[in-house]
Design an enzyme around this catalytic site. Structure first.
Site, PDB file in Angstrom:
ATOM      1  N   ASP A 256      43.635  85.726  51.646  1.00 10.62           N
ATOM      2  CA  ASP A 256      42.051  85.318  50.442  1.00 10.62           C
ATOM      3  C   ASP A 256      40.745  84.993  52.158  1.00 10.62           C
ATOM      4  O   ASP A 256      41.135  85.479  53.064  1.00 10.62           O
ATOM      5  CB  ASP A 256      42.063  84.425  50.486  1.00 10.62           C
ATOM      6  CG  ASP A 256      41.823  83.834  48.335  1.00 10.62           C
ATOM      7  OD1 ASP A 256      40.532  83.570  48.458  1.00 10.62           O
ATOM      8  OD2 ASP A 256      43.060  84.576  47.737  1.00 10.62           O
ATOM      9  N   HIS A 289      38.787  79.418  47.095  1.00 11.81           N
ATOM     10  CA  HIS A 289      38.932  80.259  46.914  1.00 11.81           C
ATOM     11  C   HIS A 289      40.049  80.222  47.010  1.00 11.81           C
ATOM     12  O   HIS A 289      41.152  80.209  46.457  1.00 11.81           O
ATOM     13  CB  HIS A 289      38.037  82.203  46.735  1.00 11.81           C
ATOM     14  CG  HIS A 289      38.811  82.913  45.907  1.00 11.81           C
ATOM     15  ND1 HIS A 289      39.984  83.607  46.280  1.00 11.81           N
ATOM     16  CD2 HIS A 289      38.456  83.254  44.365  1.00 11.81           C
ATOM     17  CE1 HIS A 289      40.430  84.086  45.065  1.00 11.81           C
ATOM     18  NE2 HIS A 289      39.891  84.244  44.137  1.00 11.81           N
ATOM     19  N   ASN A 372      38.749  91.162  36.995  1.00 14.58           N
ATOM     20  CA  ASN A 372      37.871  90.684  35.888  1.00 14.58           C
ATOM     21  C   ASN A 372      37.245  91.419  34.984  1.00 14.58           C
ATOM     22  O   ASN A 372      35.873  90.560  35.109  1.00 14.58           O
ATOM     23  CB  ASN A 372      37.343  89.393  36.081  1.00 14.58           C
ATOM     24  CG  ASN A 372      38.442  88.113  36.387  1.00 14.58           C
ATOM     25  OD1 ASN A 372      39.286  88.416  36.784  1.00 14.58           O
ATOM     26  ND2 ASN A 372      37.975  87.974  37.893  1.00 14.58           N
ATOM     27  N   SER A 456      42.784  85.966  39.812  1.00 20.27           N
ATOM     28  CA  SER A 456      42.700  85.139  40.919  1.00 20.27           C
ATOM     29  C   SER A 456      43.403  84.368  40.803  1.00 20.27           C
ATOM     30  O   SER A 456      44.384  83.316  41.442  1.00 20.27           O
ATOM     31  CB  SER A 456      41.514  84.983  41.560  1.00 20.27           C
ATOM     32  OG  SER A 456      40.667  85.483  42.153  1.00 20.27           O
TER      33      SER A 456
END
Length: 510
Positions: A256, A289, A372, A456
């Protein structure tokens, strides 16, 4: 065709029926790796330095080398292994010639993958240019703390001018006084929505269907709800609370934006695989994130050991396919049991596809977010057959009054009792599980928490459950690292899953 050089990934087109044959394609492929790493009198090496995984050595991408091929001279950048993916720079014409000359190889333009947090880029597909609005109309937005009335600075702002077209403003934020001002089109009579979302400390606030004054300034004040320490979000309400020992003995890789060492995160080691930043810069790149993702895993499997593999450079919204492939390889080598990838892209990244297949064959389960794009097809790498694909849902009313979170509840499929499907989540036959991905609270830095939505967030919820179950099944955890082990891990999760009722293409096993 453009003659400007670009980066290409090259992988061998494996064929199990002739995998021992020394073809001309394989000969070229191995020659590229040797050209990069062999020095006179020394053995082949890897571009990952000894000690880099512990952050004690810098990034060690090899010195660029040129190589003559049937397609002319190409520039070699990096290679994962003698029989693995290579990264080169050449023109599109050369790439085409190379593919034709060596059909046993897959030559593809390197792709970029993106974090799958639902946000501005999903809402606004066409950016407005406020400087081009020749109008006296203006929006004056002020975001304040609902409790204290103090201004909230540095919050992301989204102004949806036309929801149907996805037209609006998303590259904006509040100033030190909590304000944001922008011109409006002369013909604008209503604003479909305004959303204000700080990274930390608050739930997203907003307003819909806002009338625009015929002349002058339209003023709007949004009161943002602070995150309460004891608030129960969708993760708490949808899943069984964790025990302290859950996840013990299990290693989970977070590929990530990096992970900050927040409270409760059992971070053992990290590595930056971008190839451009030092290997020990594996903390969060500032977007929060990766830390948010890691915090979700830790909430469900507090005993699990976390490894942070940072693939997003600071200030860059996308990650190199090759950096991700490198991170998957390193996570497997470092003994991780589960790999979480809350990232994706619509096209197949061939080097990542190769690495997830290898991981699965070596007993490691890769889990990825479906994307998404409002129920569009599942993104890669979740779309790959060997990867566990996770869609997003939630629990109704798992948020405070006056926030914008309810806008993510899908009407079709309709909620089942208090469970709903997230309207932004991608769907398809590849979906294996569903997780809570709406209004999720987690760390975004070493000392602050924020609320995020997206597949996520659902992905690490499922990864955390995998780690929890694996720690409770020591015979599988300690099994030989092969395909049978990874198959058994997934079968274990399938047996534990409970369907909600949305249907397999929305929730998989549940």
């Amino acid at each position: 065709m453009s003659q400007k050089s670009a980066r290409y990934v090259i992988v061998p087109e494996d064929n199990v029926f002739n995998d021992t044959m020394e073809t001309t394609s394989f000969q070229l492929f191995r020659a590229m790796h040797r050209r990069l790493f062999r020095k006179s009198g020394t053995a082949l090496t890897s571009s990952m330095a000894d000690g880099a995984g512990k952050g004690t050595r810098p990034a060690t991408r090899p010195r660029l080398r040129l190589m003559e091929t049937d397609a002319g001279r190409i520039r070699l950048i990096d290679s994962i292994g003698e029989n693995e993916a290579s990264l080169v720079s050449m023109t599109p014409a050369q790439a085409r010639e190379l593919q034709m000359a060596y059909p046993g190889l897959r030559v593809r333009r390197e792709l970029r993958l993106y974090p799958l947090r639902f946000g501005q880029t999903n809402i606004i597909r066409k950016q407005a240019k406020p400087s081009a609005f020749r109008s006296a109309k203006e929006l004056a937005l002020r975001c304040i703390d609902q409790t204290t009335g103090k201004p909230v600075a540095g919050a992301s702002v989204v102004v949806v001018l036309d929801r149907r077209r996805g037209f609006g403003i998303s590259d904006a934020e509040t100033d030190k006084d909590g304000t944001y001002r922008t011109p409006l089109p002369a013909g604008q009579t209503r604003i479909d929505a305004v959303i204000c979302q700080p990274l930390a400390g608050y739930w997203p606030g907003g307003a819909s269907d806002i009338p625009v004054n015929a002349d002058g300034t339209t003023e709007l004040v949004l009161e943002l709800v602070p995150i309460a320490d004891d608030f129960q979000d969708g993760l708490d309400l949808m899943l069984t609370p964790a025990k302290a020992a859950d996840g013990r003995g299990v290693k989970v890789a977070i590929i990530d934006t990096g992970v900050d060492p927040a409270k409760g995160l059992n971070l053992e080691r990290g590595l930056n695989t971008t190839g451009t930043e030092p290997a020990d810069e594996w903390y969060d790149n500032g977007t929060g994130h990766g830390t948010h993702v890691a915090g979700i895993v830790a909430r469900l499997a507090p005993g699990a050991v976390l490894h942070s593999y940072r693939v997003f450079e600071k200030g860059d919204g996308g990650a190199s396919e090759f950096a991700i492939a490198r991170a998957i390889r390193q996570a497997v080598e470092d003994g991780c049991d589960i790999i979480n990838m809350s990232l994706g892209q619509s096209s197949e990244p061939v080097s990542i596809s190769r690495e997830v297949r290898r991981a699965r064959a070596l007993g490691v389960v890769c889990i990825a977010a479906t994307g998404n794009d409002y129920m569009a097809p599942v993104s890669y790498p979740a779309r790959s057959g060997v990867v566990v694909a996770v869609s997003a849902g939630g629990v109704l009313n798992a948020w405070p009054e006056g926030v914008m979170t309810p806008r993510n509840v899908a009407e079709d499929p309709a909620p089942v009792k208090d469970r709903f499907f997230a309207r932004f989540s991608n769907i398809g036959p590849e979906v294996d599980f569903i997780g809570p991905g709406v209004g999720i609270i987690s760390w975004v830095s070493k000392d602050s928490k924020g609320v995020m939505d997206g597949t996520s967030m659902a992905c690490p919820a499922v990864a955390g459950l995998f780690a929890r179950l694996l720690s409770r099944n020591p015979e599988i955890l300690s099994a030989e690292r092969n395909q049978q082990r990874s198959d058994d891990i997934i079968r274990m999760a399938n047996n534990d899953a409970v369907p909600i009722g949305f249907g397999p293409e929305y929730e998989g096993a549940g």
